[in-house]
Design an enzyme around this catalytic site. Structure first.
Site, PDB file in Angstrom:
ATOM      1  N   SER A   1       5.204   2.856  -1.840  1.00 40.91           N
ATOM      2  CA  SER A   1       4.810   4.161  -1.296  1.00 40.91           C
ATOM      3  C   SER A   1       6.020   5.036  -0.961  1.00 40.91           C
ATOM      4  O   SER A   1       5.860   6.190  -0.582  1.00 40.91           O
ATOM      5  CB  SER A   1       3.953   3.981  -0.035  1.00 40.91           C
ATOM      6  OG  SER A   1       4.740   3.558   1.055  1.00 40.91           O
TER       7      SER A   1
ATOM      8  N   GLU B   1       0.074  -0.279  -2.345  1.00 40.92           N
ATOM      9  CA  GLU B   1      -0.202   0.524  -1.154  1.00 40.92           C
ATOM     10  C   GLU B   1      -1.444  -0.047  -0.491  1.00 40.92           C
ATOM     11  O   GLU B   1      -2.331  -0.577  -1.161  1.00 40.92           O
ATOM     12  CB  GLU B   1      -0.399   2.000  -1.530  1.00 40.92           C
ATOM     13  CG  GLU B   1      -0.667   2.933  -0.340  1.00 40.92           C
ATOM     14  CD  GLU B   1       0.357   2.833   0.809  1.00 40.92           C
ATOM     15  OE1 GLU B   1       0.440   1.775   1.453  1.00 40.92           O
ATOM     16  OE2 GLU B   1       1.038   3.839   1.053  1.00 40.92           O
TER      17      GLU B   1
ATOM     18  N   ASP C   1      -2.315   1.519  13.645  1.00 43.39           N
ATOM     19  CA  ASP C   1      -0.884   1.828  13.490  1.00 43.39           C
ATOM     20  C   ASP C   1      -0.251   2.618  14.649  1.00 43.39           C
ATOM     21  O   ASP C   1       0.328   3.697  14.415  1.00 43.39           O
ATOM     22  CB  ASP C   1      -0.659   2.611  12.181  1.00 43.39           C
ATOM     23  CG  ASP C   1      -1.101   1.855  10.946  1.00 43.39           C
ATOM     24  OD1 ASP C   1      -1.593   0.718  11.067  1.00 43.39           O
ATOM     25  OD2 ASP C   1      -0.957   2.409   9.834  1.00 43.39           O
TER      26      ASP C   1
ATOM     27  N   HIS D   1       9.484   4.243   5.813  1.00 45.08           N
ATOM     28  CA  HIS D   1       8.967   4.183   7.189  1.00 45.08           C
ATOM     29  C   HIS D   1       8.408   2.797   7.465  1.00 45.08           C
ATOM     30  O   HIS D   1       8.068   2.064   6.530  1.00 45.08           O
ATOM     31  CB  HIS D   1       7.870   5.245   7.393  1.00 45.08           C
ATOM     32  CG  HIS D   1       6.655   4.995   6.548  1.00 45.08           C
ATOM     33  ND1 HIS D   1       6.593   5.355   5.211  1.00 45.08           N
ATOM     34  CD2 HIS D   1       5.483   4.379   6.821  1.00 45.08           C
ATOM     35  CE1 HIS D   1       5.426   4.982   4.718  1.00 45.08           C
ATOM     36  NE2 HIS D   1       4.725   4.380   5.666  1.00 45.08           N
TER      37      HIS D   1
ATOM     38  N   HIS E   1       6.149  -2.492   5.993  1.00 45.21           N
ATOM     39  CA  HIS E   1       6.656  -2.398   4.621  1.00 45.21           C
ATOM     40  C   HIS E   1       7.980  -3.123   4.407  1.00 45.21           C
ATOM     41  O   HIS E   1       8.865  -3.067   5.259  1.00 45.21           O
ATOM     42  CB  HIS E   1       6.904  -0.923   4.265  1.00 45.21           C
ATOM     43  CG  HIS E   1       5.677  -0.066   4.276  1.00 45.21           C
ATOM     44  ND1 HIS E   1       4.511  -0.411   3.642  1.00 45.21           N
ATOM     45  CD2 HIS E   1       5.446   1.151   4.835  1.00 45.21           C
ATOM     46  CE1 HIS E   1       3.623   0.552   3.804  1.00 45.21           C
ATOM     47  NE2 HIS E   1       4.144   1.507   4.543  1.00 45.21           N
TER      48      HIS E   1
ATOM     49  N   CYS F   1      -4.572   6.120   7.304  1.00 42.43           N
ATOM     50  CA  CYS F   1      -4.945   4.737   7.639  1.00 42.43           C
ATOM     51  C   CYS F   1      -6.183   4.633   8.527  1.00 42.43           C
ATOM     52  O   CYS F   1      -6.914   3.648   8.428  1.00 42.43           O
ATOM     53  CB  CYS F   1      -3.749   4.007   8.224  1.00 42.43           C
ATOM     54  SG  CYS F   1      -2.467   3.754   6.961  1.00 42.43           S
TER      55      CYS F   1
ATOM     56  N   LYS G   1      -0.241  -4.913   7.527  1.00 41.55           N
ATOM     57  CA  LYS G   1      -0.718  -4.512   6.205  1.00 41.55           C
ATOM     58  C   LYS G   1       0.394  -3.850   5.409  1.00 41.55           C
ATOM     59  O   LYS G   1       1.413  -3.458   5.973  1.00 41.55           O
ATOM     60  CB  LYS G   1      -1.913  -3.550   6.336  1.00 41.55           C
ATOM     61  CG  LYS G   1      -1.573  -2.266   7.063  1.00 41.55           C
ATOM     62  CD  LYS G   1      -2.787  -1.386   7.202  1.00 41.55           C
ATOM     63  CE  LYS G   1      -2.497  -0.166   8.046  1.00 41.55           C
ATOM     64  NZ  LYS G   1      -1.452   0.719   7.539  1.00 41.55           N
TER      65      LYS G   1
ATOM     66  N   ASP H   1       1.540  -1.102  10.133  1.00 43.95           N
ATOM     67  CA  ASP H   1       2.073  -0.823   8.801  1.00 43.95           C
ATOM     68  C   ASP H   1       3.392  -1.606   8.717  1.00 43.95           C
ATOM     69  O   ASP H   1       4.244  -1.475   9.601  1.00 43.95           O
ATOM     70  CB  ASP H   1       2.326   0.698   8.709  1.00 43.95           C
ATOM     71  CG  ASP H   1       2.159   1.248   7.318  1.00 43.95           C
ATOM     72  OD1 ASP H   1       1.396   0.672   6.512  1.00 43.95           O
ATOM     73  OD2 ASP H   1       2.788   2.293   7.020  1.00 43.95           O
TER      74      ASP H   1
ATOM     75  N   ALA I   1      -2.988   7.419  11.037  1.00 46.81           N
ATOM     76  CA  ALA I   1      -3.269   8.838  11.080  1.00 46.81           C
ATOM     77  C   ALA I   1      -4.701   9.053  10.584  1.00 46.81           C
ATOM     78  O   ALA I   1      -5.144   8.379   9.649  1.00 46.81           O
ATOM     79  CB  ALA I   1      -2.289   9.596  10.174  1.00 46.81           C
TER      80      ALA I   1
HETATM   81 ZN   LIG Z   1       3.092   3.151   5.260  1.00 44.98          ZN
END
Ligand SMILES: [Zn+2]
Length: 193
Positions: free
Chosen positions: A62, A105, A16, A73, A56, A138, A98, A54, A134
């Protein structure tokens, strides 16, 4: 400890490396952009470099308005979700998205949805070297997923950064990855064959 790279069997995985997780982003990791000065030159030593993203939908589970822990985010198609301009993308040959299912999640890029462990093993990959963001979410969950998928895992401790939502999260994540069998090394420990 020094680890010799075998380009046929080793892959670098960058978790990420996105604007939202870097200073100035909504879920910034302190000093998150320092990972690039380690990862950009390192990526040139690997034949296979994979990055996760990431990704979304705006109504992701989440997010706080759905009872999750995070502000919105990494929304699909927004600048926030893009890879950092500081990342040298020229070495990346595979991007795995993902957490795009609104109701699920997904902190790991290595699960039954992505089947990434199987894909890497089919290419002859045996070891994966992890950097990115992080550490306490992740990176941690992807490391555990890769280990469960039968890969040998090395975590580059100078190429990851944590959110530390709770004090000590970073240390707990590092300890847990180690307990599950990941090897914690520094980028300087990696030598070319
Ligand atoms: Zn996320």
């Amino acid at each position: 400890m020094s680890v010799k790279i075998n380009p046929e069997k080793d892959a670098l995985f960058i978790t990420d490396p996105q604007n939202c997780f870097l200073p100035g982003g909504v879920l910034a990791t302190p000093k998150g952009d320092e990972i690039f000065k380690v990862l950009n030159p390192l990526a040139k030593k690997f034949k296979l470099v994979v990055a996760s993203q990431d990704w979304h939908p705006p109504n992701h589970i989440s997010f706080k308005d759905r009872g999750g822990p995070w502000p919105p985010h990494c929304i699909q198609g927004k600048e926030d979700a893009e890879f950092s301009p500081k990342l040298d993308q020229s070495n990346i040959s595979l991007v795995v998205r993902k957490a795009f299912n609104p109701d699920e999640e997904e902190y790991t890029a290595f699960d039954e949805h992505t089947r990434l462990s199987n894909m890497l093993k089919a290419r002859g990959i045996e070891r994966v070297f992890f950097g990115g963001i992080a550490t306490d979410y992740c990176v941690h969950d992807s490391v555990i997923g890769a280990l469960k998928g039968g890969l040998d895992v090395y975590v580059l401790t100078d190429a990851i950064k944590a959110i530390n939502a709770k004090p000590g999260d970073e240390e707990r994540a590092l300890e847990d990855m180690k307990e599950h069998g990941a090897k914690l090394i520094m980028s300087k420990d990696i030598v070319e064959k």
